[in-house]
Design a protein around this motif. Structure first.
Motif, PDB file in Angstrom:
ATOM      1  N   PRO A 107      37.903   0.800  16.352  1.00 30.23           N
ATOM      2  CA  PRO A 107      36.651   0.222  16.391  1.00 30.23           C
ATOM      3  C   PRO A 107      36.208  -0.458  15.297  1.00 30.23           C
ATOM      4  N   ALA A 108      36.763  -0.416  14.146  1.00 29.89           N
ATOM      5  CA  ALA A 108      36.271  -1.110  12.948  1.00 29.89           C
ATOM      6  C   ALA A 108      36.241  -2.690  13.171  1.00 29.89           C
ATOM      7  N   GLY A 109      35.390  -3.183  12.093  1.00 29.43           N
ATOM      8  CA  GLY A 109      35.206  -4.658  11.874  1.00 29.43           C
ATOM      9  C   GLY A 109      36.169  -5.375  11.251  1.00 29.43           C
ATOM     10  N   LEU A 110      36.555  -4.916  10.170  1.00 32.08           N
ATOM     11  CA  LEU A 110      37.600  -5.391   9.164  1.00 32.08           C
ATOM     12  C   LEU A 110      38.702  -4.789   8.820  1.00 32.08           C
ATOM     13  N   PHE A 111      39.772  -5.366   8.550  1.00 29.02           N
ATOM     14  CA  PHE A 111      41.113  -4.862   8.623  1.00 29.02           C
ATOM     15  C   PHE A 111      41.920  -5.728   7.435  1.00 29.02           C
ATOM     16  N   MET A 112      42.733  -5.030   6.522  1.00 23.28           N
ATOM     17  CA  MET A 112      43.566  -5.632   5.456  1.00 23.28           C
ATOM     18  C   MET A 112      44.796  -4.747   5.464  1.00 23.28           C
ATOM     19  N   PRO A 113      45.821  -5.610   5.491  1.00 26.62           N
ATOM     20  CA  PRO A 113      47.194  -4.835   5.292  1.00 26.62           C
ATOM     21  C   PRO A 113      47.565  -4.595   3.714  1.00 26.62           C
ATOM     22  N   ALA A 114      48.636  -4.179   3.464  1.00 29.66           N
ATOM     23  CA  ALA A 114      48.925  -3.764   1.977  1.00 29.66           C
ATOM     24  C   ALA A 114      49.160  -5.249   1.509  1.00 29.66           C
ATOM     25  N   ILE A 115      48.734  -5.418   0.163  1.00 29.80           N
ATOM     26  CA  ILE A 115      49.104  -6.692  -0.374  1.00 29.80           C
ATOM     27  C   ILE A 115      50.020  -6.338  -1.581  1.00 29.80           C
ATOM     28  N   SER A 116      51.141  -7.263  -1.801  1.00 29.30           N
ATOM     29  CA  SER A 116      52.167  -6.873  -2.664  1.00 29.30           C
ATOM     30  C   SER A 116      52.291  -8.167  -3.424  1.00 29.30           C
ATOM     31  N   ASN A 117      52.885  -7.955  -4.884  1.00 28.01           N
ATOM     32  CA  ASN A 117      53.137  -8.906  -5.478  1.00 28.01           C
ATOM     33  C   ASN A 117      54.786  -9.566  -5.303  1.00 28.01           C
ATOM     34  N   ALA A 118      54.891 -10.505  -5.825  1.00 22.05           N
ATOM     35  CA  ALA A 118      56.365 -10.977  -5.613  1.00 22.05           C
ATOM     36  C   ALA A 118      57.486  -9.992  -6.197  1.00 22.05           C
ATOM     37  N   ASP A 119      57.272  -9.276  -6.939  1.00 22.34           N
ATOM     38  CA  ASP A 119      58.105  -8.233  -7.338  1.00 22.34           C
ATOM     39  C   ASP A 119      58.267  -6.923  -6.337  1.00 22.34           C
ATOM     40  N   GLY A 120      57.496  -7.050  -5.359  1.00 20.62           N
ATOM     41  CA  GLY A 120      57.479  -6.134  -4.447  1.00 20.62           C
ATOM     42  C   GLY A 120      56.596  -4.784  -4.698  1.00 20.62           C
ATOM     43  N   SER A 121      55.928  -4.897  -5.820  1.00 22.21           N
ATOM     44  CA  SER A 121      54.774  -3.796  -6.366  1.00 22.21           C
ATOM     45  C   SER A 121      53.637  -4.060  -5.720  1.00 22.21           C
ATOM     46  N   ARG A 122      52.845  -3.051  -5.568  1.00 20.11           N
ATOM     47  CA  ARG A 122      51.565  -3.027  -4.487  1.00 20.11           C
ATOM     48  C   ARG A 122      50.475  -3.748  -5.708  1.00 20.11           C
ATOM     49  N   GLN A 123      49.561  -4.430  -4.939  1.00 22.99           N
ATOM     50  CA  GLN A 123      48.428  -5.038  -5.714  1.00 22.99           C
ATOM     51  C   GLN A 123      47.405  -3.829  -5.492  1.00 22.99           C
ATOM     52  N   GLU A 124      46.488  -3.564  -6.547  1.00 25.62           N
ATOM     53  CA  GLU A 124      45.704  -2.556  -6.299  1.00 25.62           C
ATOM     54  C   GLU A 124      44.237  -3.179  -5.968  1.00 25.62           C
ATOM     55  N   VAL A 125      44.145  -3.593  -4.695  1.00 19.90           N
ATOM     56  CA  VAL A 125      42.997  -4.669  -4.214  1.00 19.90           C
ATOM     57  C   VAL A 125      42.543  -3.604  -2.917  1.00 19.90           C
ATOM     58  N   CYS A 126      42.900  -2.395  -2.648  1.00 18.22           N
ATOM     59  CA  CYS A 126      42.266  -1.446  -2.030  1.00 18.22           C
ATOM     60  C   CYS A 126      41.434  -0.331  -2.555  1.00 18.22           C
ATOM     61  N   ARG A 127      39.996  -0.544  -2.640  1.00 19.26           N
ATOM     62  CA  ARG A 127      39.357   0.185  -3.799  1.00 19.26           C
ATOM     63  C   ARG A 127      38.168   0.846  -3.288  1.00 19.26           C
ATOM     64  N   LEU A 128      37.333   1.723  -4.204  1.00 28.31           N
ATOM     65  CA  LEU A 128      36.050   2.124  -3.938  1.00 28.31           C
ATOM     66  C   LEU A 128      34.986   0.930  -4.388  1.00 28.31           C
ATOM     67  N   LEU A 129      33.896   1.309  -3.807  1.00 34.79           N
ATOM     68  CA  LEU A 129      33.007   0.069  -4.391  1.00 34.79           C
ATOM     69  C   LEU A 129      32.676   0.350  -5.839  1.00 34.79           C
ATOM     70  N   TYR A 152      38.624   4.824  -8.695  1.00 30.97           N
ATOM     71  CA  TYR A 152      38.330   3.369  -8.380  1.00 30.97           C
ATOM     72  C   TYR A 152      39.222   2.969  -7.482  1.00 30.97           C
ATOM     73  N   LEU A 153      40.687   2.748  -8.051  1.00 28.83           N
ATOM     74  CA  LEU A 153      41.771   2.128  -7.633  1.00 28.83           C
ATOM     75  C   LEU A 153      42.580   3.000  -6.478  1.00 28.83           C
ATOM     76  N   LEU A 154      41.937   4.018  -6.303  1.00 26.66           N
ATOM     77  CA  LEU A 154      42.419   5.133  -5.237  1.00 26.66           C
ATOM     78  C   LEU A 154      44.034   5.548  -5.639  1.00 26.66           C
ATOM     79  N   GLN A 155      44.311   5.747  -6.559  1.00 29.46           N
ATOM     80  CA  GLN A 155      45.755   5.975  -7.095  1.00 29.46           C
ATOM     81  C   GLN A 155      46.429   7.074  -6.470  1.00 29.46           C
ATOM     82  N   ASN A 156      45.516   7.825  -5.953  1.00 33.11           N
ATOM     83  CA  ASN A 156      46.265   9.113  -5.481  1.00 33.11           C
ATOM     84  C   ASN A 156      46.409   9.042  -3.880  1.00 33.11           C
TER      85      ASN A 156
END
Length: 269
Positions: A107-129, A152-156
């Motif tokens: 039922p959520a209103g906003l969704f975002m998939p995983a965001i990757s760099n060109a080299d396949g690494s994960r962009q750290e754009v899913c965060r806490l406020l 902040y970057l939810l690294q765990n």
């Protein structure tokens, strides 16, 4: 079949630069319309051959959020879902269908998939406020950023899972139409930067905001505020606007939403 309307804001972009994004969007048969909002003078955008492409000349360049709002206000009601998309992303033709499948079960209103760099690494754009410390230390003293980064970057987090997150990147924001219309789009006081944090926060508060594991897109992230003095100034200005709006050090809403995220966070093994 559920439908999606997509908006992309242009500013002095060449067709060559934006074509991978346009092709990605139009490769999906759930896309009802692609709105190209021109904040400058991208004449090529008037001449796209696909009948699903709509060109909108911005009334003036008042920033990223203002550009998208012109499309949101005019077209969002015509679809089931709405995608706010950067002109520097690429994704496979099944990504939007996968997000619809998730959204139909959540039922959520906003969704975002995983965001990757060109080299396949994960962009750290899913965060806490962010707190002011998170924002200013990371921007002004990057060598000291590790002091504030872990939570902040939810690294765990186990990013193969799907979970609630209050701050999702503006490069690819997939909204349930009703939520986006109720939120009235972006706060146009931000010219650039933090408009996505603000909108994501409001979506998380009112409808829920979800990171979707198992679905991924590519983002050619330029980090222009690290290379351009004007962009640096805009970044700092927007950060100040954000904290003036929501609170610098006393922000119970930030504390509550971040706590919800951390308590429900799937942790990597």
């Amino acid at each position: 079949m559920k439908s999606v309307i997509v908006s992309v804001v242009l500013y002095r972009h060449s067709l060559e630069k934006v074509l991978p994004t346009i092709n990605s969007i139009l490769s999906s048969d759930v896309v009802k319309r692609l709105i190209l909002v021109d904040n400058s003078d991208c004449q090529w955008a008037r001449k796209m051959g696909d009948p699903r492409v709509v060109y909108v000349k911005s009334s003036s360049n008042q920033g990223y959020g203002h550009g998208h709002n012109q499309a949101i206000n005019k077209f969002a009601a015509e679809s089931d879902y709405y995608l706010v998309c950067n002109p520097d992303v690429e994704f496979s033709s099944d990504v939007l269908k996968k997000l619809i499948e998730v959204a139909e079960q959540c039922p959520a209103g906003l969704f975002m998939p995983a965001i990757s760099n060109a080299d396949g690494s994960r962009q750290e754009v899913c965060r806490l406020l962010p707190t002011p410390l998170d924002s200013f230390v990371r921007r002004l003293l990057p060598a000291a950023a590790r002091w504030t980064s872990k939570n902040y970057l939810l690294q765990n987090a186990d990013f193969s899972c799907t979970f609630f997150a209050p701050s999702l990147s503006g490069c690819f924001m997939f909204f349930r139409k009703e939520a986006l219309l109720a939120l009235k789009g972006f706060d146009e006081r931000y010219f650039m930067y933090f408009e996505d944090v603000d909108l994501s926060r409001r979506a998380a508060e009112q409808f829920g905001a979800v990171y979707v594991g198992g679905v991924s897109i590519l983002h050619h992230f330029e980090q222009s505020s690290y290379k351009n003095n004007r962009m640096f100034f805009l970044h700092i200005k927007s950060a100040c606007q954000y904290f003036l709006k929501w609170g610098w050090f006393f922000d119970p809403g930030r504390r509550r939403l971040n706590k919800i995220c951390l308590e429900g966070l799937p942790v990597k093994q």
